[in-house]
Scaffold this active site. Structure first.
Site, PDB file in Angstrom:
ATOM      1  N   ASP A 195      50.886 -17.252  14.927  1.00 47.64           N
ATOM      2  CA  ASP A 195      51.828 -16.370  15.629  1.00 47.64           C
ATOM      3  C   ASP A 195      51.334 -16.122  17.052  1.00 47.64           C
ATOM      4  O   ASP A 195      50.134 -16.153  17.308  1.00 47.64           O
ATOM      5  CB  ASP A 195      51.899 -15.004  14.926  1.00 47.64           C
ATOM      6  CG  ASP A 195      52.620 -15.106  13.589  1.00 47.64           C
ATOM      7  OD1 ASP A 195      53.268 -16.137  13.348  1.00 47.64           O
ATOM      8  OD2 ASP A 195      52.515 -14.141  12.806  1.00 47.64           O
ATOM      9  N   ASP A 217      42.499 -36.232  13.512  1.00 51.93           N
ATOM     10  CA  ASP A 217      42.591 -35.874  14.923  1.00 51.93           C
ATOM     11  C   ASP A 217      41.302 -36.238  15.638  1.00 51.93           C
ATOM     12  O   ASP A 217      40.279 -35.593  15.451  1.00 51.93           O
ATOM     13  CB  ASP A 217      42.875 -34.374  15.039  1.00 51.93           C
ATOM     14  CG  ASP A 217      43.183 -33.982  16.475  1.00 51.93           C
ATOM     15  OD1 ASP A 217      43.007 -34.827  17.372  1.00 51.93           O
ATOM     16  OD2 ASP A 217      43.585 -32.831  16.683  1.00 51.93           O
ATOM     17  N   LEU A 241      67.901 -21.436  29.841  1.00 55.51           N
ATOM     18  CA  LEU A 241      68.126 -22.564  30.741  1.00 55.51           C
ATOM     19  C   LEU A 241      69.521 -23.079  30.454  1.00 55.51           C
ATOM     20  O   LEU A 241      69.921 -23.202  29.298  1.00 55.51           O
ATOM     21  CB  LEU A 241      67.104 -23.665  30.461  1.00 55.51           C
ATOM     22  CG  LEU A 241      65.704 -23.360  30.955  1.00 55.51           C
ATOM     23  CD1 LEU A 241      64.711 -24.265  30.273  1.00 55.51           C
ATOM     24  CD2 LEU A 241      65.610 -23.529  32.462  1.00 55.51           C
ATOM     25  N   GLU A 249      76.162  -4.934  30.154  1.00 53.22           N
ATOM     26  CA  GLU A 249      75.411  -6.190  30.101  1.00 53.22           C
ATOM     27  C   GLU A 249      75.616  -6.905  31.432  1.00 53.22           C
ATOM     28  O   GLU A 249      76.730  -6.980  31.929  1.00 53.22           O
ATOM     29  CB  GLU A 249      75.969  -7.045  28.953  1.00 53.22           C
ATOM     30  CG  GLU A 249      75.502  -8.482  29.019  1.00 53.22           C
ATOM     31  CD  GLU A 249      75.938  -9.317  27.824  1.00 53.22           C
ATOM     32  OE1 GLU A 249      76.272  -8.739  26.775  1.00 53.22           O
ATOM     33  OE2 GLU A 249      75.940 -10.541  27.960  1.00 53.22           O
ATOM     34  N   CYS A 272      44.407 -35.962  24.702  1.00 53.44           N
ATOM     35  CA  CYS A 272      44.781 -36.082  23.291  1.00 53.44           C
ATOM     36  C   CYS A 272      45.586 -37.327  22.949  1.00 53.44           C
ATOM     37  O   CYS A 272      45.322 -37.985  21.950  1.00 53.44           O
ATOM     38  CB  CYS A 272      45.478 -34.821  22.805  1.00 53.44           C
ATOM     39  SG  CYS A 272      47.054 -34.458  23.598  1.00 53.44           S
ATOM     40  N   ASN A 283      51.140 -23.248  12.655  1.00 51.92           N
ATOM     41  CA  ASN A 283      51.695 -22.015  12.088  1.00 51.92           C
ATOM     42  C   ASN A 283      51.294 -20.688  12.737  1.00 51.92           C
ATOM     43  O   ASN A 283      51.766 -19.645  12.294  1.00 51.92           O
ATOM     44  CB  ASN A 283      51.314 -21.904  10.605  1.00 51.92           C
ATOM     45  CG  ASN A 283      52.125 -22.845   9.733  1.00 51.92           C
ATOM     46  OD1 ASN A 283      53.345 -22.749   9.692  1.00 51.92           O
ATOM     47  ND2 ASN A 283      51.461 -23.759   9.066  1.00 51.92           N
ATOM     48  N   HIS A 305      50.337 -31.328  21.373  1.00 51.07           N
ATOM     49  CA  HIS A 305      49.066 -31.930  21.008  1.00 51.07           C
ATOM     50  C   HIS A 305      49.395 -33.151  20.169  1.00 51.07           C
ATOM     51  O   HIS A 305      50.378 -33.153  19.430  1.00 51.07           O
ATOM     52  CB  HIS A 305      48.195 -30.937  20.254  1.00 51.07           C
ATOM     53  CG  HIS A 305      46.865 -31.512  19.868  1.00 51.07           C
ATOM     54  ND1 HIS A 305      46.086 -32.211  20.746  1.00 51.07           N
ATOM     55  CD2 HIS A 305      46.190 -31.500  18.697  1.00 51.07           C
ATOM     56  CE1 HIS A 305      44.988 -32.620  20.129  1.00 51.07           C
ATOM     57  NE2 HIS A 305      45.027 -32.200  18.879  1.00 51.07           N
TER      58      HIS A 305
END
Ligand SMILES: *[C@@H]1O[C@H](CO)[C@@H](O)[C@H](O)[C@H]1NC(C)=O
Ligand SMILES: *[C@@H]1O[C@H](CO)[C@@H](O)[C@H](O)[C@H]1NC(C)=O
Ligand SMILES: *[C@@H]1O[C@H](CO)[C@@H](O)[C@H](O)[C@H]1NC(C)=O
Ligand SMILES: *[C@H]1O[C@H](CO)[C@@H](O)[C@H](O)[C@H]1NC(C)=O
Length: 672
Positions: free
Chosen positions: A397, A355, A467, A526, A274, A395, A332
């Site tokens: 999900d 693209d 992280l 926890e 790409c 966008n 991308h």
């Protein structure tokens, strides 16, 4: 009375190139000018001086077999919609008159020929031929590619180097790229790309007529950069080896690719991915005078069934499974081109997504765009071209399912990951610019969201994966797993941690690191588990690869599972480049650059050091083996051939690892 004839035509190259902001194309044989502005040619007459009462000159301008014939007038009034030619009546030198030729701001781009005819007392004299390349003109208000600020034009049209962004938003990798517009032959190849296109081959006349519209030109170029349906520039390859071509990671600029394409008689160059497709398209658009920039979308969705949902499946051990056709590329890369959209209702002018990477067919061929960025933001998915596809890329999900055989053990949803960050190079600086807000109405989020992920189960277990900092080669990758029991019972849980290497656009490969254990949590307790992956364990994935890290928590009572996953890359070390006497660099004078590198790995490395720089130098050196912690300092001499800010790139391809270390330095060469 000797008859009047034209002995010679001077194209006044240096004056015209300067006025048309094409001075860096001076190595091109032909004159290079922009539409919507006059350029001057001067004639050398013989026989006798020009007599405006009895003599006249006509100019025929030709693009293929289309032509316009115009008289040379004495009125300086030009028109933005018609071709005009005039002599300046003031200070006219009758033996060496100057003629100004002015093209409309909506002229077609391409390689034009022109002929001059002298008429003396009604008789037509000898014809004289000339040539010029006509480009779009972002400096001209009437041109549909007009962009208002000079710093934008310098970056998006004139700049011949830039940065491409990769990696992850947390650990942005900036890859230097040389667009190479001004390298010998590149301009001609970019114009020939239009000639080789199927549109031109099918109907030359129609293609020439359409070439006045950037919407049309950009769509043709987007199809011609890949070689799927035509004799396009690049062949894509995403898996297997690249032995019969060049590994896409190894290209440093567009010049080599375009040159190889032209020299092979327009057969596809192997191989592109790409960012290579996008960067080569950026070169072509900048050459044609259409403002263009390379854009990276992180966590880019490729939704194969148009439902705006990307499905991912995991094993109960946290290993990502290859079950879905949908995919998310960690990043991308595409381009945006700047133009008005006279073909659409108002409000869609400005940046347009194009693209060139072959993903889906659009109108029967592999191309994509121009899709107005404003249409993507406002979900105007009925507008041309390809808005729904790009909309999903930024966008969709994600639905993550944990499976044991066919049985669904856990499910979670992520509505924020796709298109989380979109960026391009900043104007005039070697750093990124966040343009996410151009594409999306962004909800405000916690700034740490790119460093952690969280998941919860219906029965009250919560797991967070964090992280501790952006991973750097040579240091352990440290992360925390936080597990919370939000209920009133004691819980026994199995914890599975799994790290897999992955390429940016692919499912993960085999697990290279894993650990499994069990913990007990008191009611409402926890616990935080600190974990690390040591350099010796991850060294094979440094560089261009990414890591998919997942934690799966299994409630030993209910057998319910909960999963959290995170993707990261490990920043590779950089090559450092220093220049002696940085402020006094002039063309044609020898300079010295010093490249330094320290081996951060726990084993010796060796490799090939390549240093390139358009208009500076090109060279390869074998590097000696370096012990861990050992360094090298390599001097390189170069001779700049033109003024301006140029990019010097160095890359070290390690022979005992699948990894390339890079560095770059911007060098300002004083204009003579
Ligand atoms: C091109 O970009 C580089 C890096 O940001 C910058 O140093 C240089 O001045 C730019 N060149 C032009 C012509 O704008
Ligand atoms: C990028 O810009 C968006 C929109 O302005 C903002 O919400 C987001 O936090 C920014 N991201 C980063 C990493 O700066
Ligand atoms: C480099 O990659 C190739 C192909 O993916 C693989 O076969 C080889 O083992 C790798 N070499 C190293 C040193 O990781
Ligand atoms: C945690 O404890 C509560 C009450 O003691 C119990 O109901 C719950 O199931 C436990 N945890 C989880 C994750 O379900």
């Amino acid at each position: 009375l000797a008859d009047l004839s034209i002995k010679n035509v001077n194209l006044e190259k240096s004056e015209n190139l300067g006025k048309h902001r094409t001075e860096d194309f001076s190595s091109s044989k032909a004159l290079v000018v922009r539409r919507g502005a006059p350029f001057r040619i001067s004639l050398q007459l013989e026989g006798r001086p020009f007599n405006s009462k009895t003599d006249s000159i006509r100019i025929k301008v030709m693009l293929g077999r289309l032509y316009v014939m115009m008289p040379v007038t004495f009125s300086k009034k030009v028109s933005s919609s018609h071709w005009k030619a005039y002599m300046d009546p003031e200070g006219l030198d009758l033996m060496n008159p100057s003629i100004f030729i002015s093209s409309p701001a909506s002229a077609s781009v391409g390689c034009y020929r022109f002929q001059l005819y002298v008429f003396t007392e009604g008789k037509r004299g000898r014809r004289v031929f000339g040539k010029f390349n006509l480009l779009c003109n972002p400096w001209c208000r009437e041109d549909s590619v007009y962009i208002p600020f000079e710093d934008q034009r310098e970056e998006y049209v004139l700049n011949d180097s830039g940065l491409l962004f990769m990696g992850t938003p947390m650990n942005l990798v900036s890859r230097p790229w040389s667009f190479d517009q001004y390298e010998p032959g590149v301009l001609e190849t970019c114009l020939n790309l239009l000639q080789v296109s199927p549109q031109h081959q099918r109907n030359r006349r129609r293609d020439y007529l359409n070439r006045n519209k950037p919407v049309y030109i950009s769509r043709v170029v987007s199809a011609m950069i890949n070689s799927e349906d035509d004799r396009g520039v690049l062949k894509g390859k995403w898996a297997g080896n690249f032995k019969d071509g060049v590994n896409p990671s190894m290209w440093t600029g567009s010049g080599d690719i375009l040159r190889q394409w032209a020299e092979s008689g327009y057969s596809p160059v192997k191989y592109g991915q790409c960012w290579v497709f996008a960067a080569v398209m950026c070169t072509v658009m900048r050459v044609l005078g259409i403002p263009c920039r390379v854009v990276t979308n992180f966590n880019s969705a490729h939704d194969t069934n148009d439902n705006l949902v990307i499905e991912e499946f995991y094993s109960e051990q946290g290993q990502k499974l290859k079950l879905s056709k949908d995919s998310i590329w960690n990043f991308h890369v595409w381009v945006e081109c700047w133009m008005t959209r006279q073909d659409l209702a108002p409000g869609m002018d400005g940046w347009q997504v194009l693209d060139p990477t072959p993903q889906e067919r659009s109108g029967g061929v592999y191309c994509c765009g121009p899709a107005p960025v404003k249409a993507i933001k406002d979900r105007c998915i009925d507008l041309p071209f390809d808005v729904p596809f790009v909309y999903a890329e930024v966008n969709a999900d994600i639905h993550m399912t944990v499976l044991r055989g066919d049985q669904v053990l856990g499910f979670s949803k992520n509505t924020e990951k796709v298109g989380a960050f979109i960026c391009t190079k900043a104007i005039g600086y070697s750093r990124h610019q966040n343009i996410t807000g151009d594409y999306k109405h962004v909800k405000s989020r916690s700034p740490t969201s790119t460093l952690s992920s969280r998941s919860s189960s219906s029965s009250g277990m919560l797991v967070f994966l964090n992280l501790e900092k952006a991973p750097v080669a040579g240091e352990p990758v440290r992360f925390m797993v936080r597990i919370i029991n939000k209920t009133n019972a004691v819980k026994m849980m199995k914890v599975h941690l799994n790290a897999q290497a992955k390429e940016y656009n692919n499912s993960p490969l085999d697990t290279f690191w894993e650990t499994h254990g069990a913990i007990q949590l008191a009611p409402m307790e926890e616990k935080v588990l600190h974990q690390q992956i040591l350099p010796a364990e991850y060294e094979d994935v440094v560089g261009d690869d990414l890591v998919n890290l997942a934690v799966v928590l299994e409630d030993m009572g209910s057998r319910e599972l909960v999963l959290a996953s995170e993707e990261f890359n490990i920043v590779s070390p950089q090559l450092n480049i220093q220049i002696a006497d940085e402020d006094a660099i002039t063309p044609h004078k020898k300079q010295t650059a010093t490249v330094t590198f320290t081996n951060p790995f726990s084993h010796p490395v060796s490799g090939v050091l390549t240093v390139v720089g358009a208009r500076l130098l090109q060279g390869k050196l074998q590097m000696p083996p370096l012990i861990p912690g050992g360094g090298v300092k390599q001097s390189i001499t170069f001779v700049p051939t033109m003024g301006g800010t140029k990019m010097l790139q160095a890359s070290l391809s390690l022979t005992n690892m699948n990894s390339t270390i890079r560095g770059f330095k911007m060098i300002t060469v004083n204009r003579a």
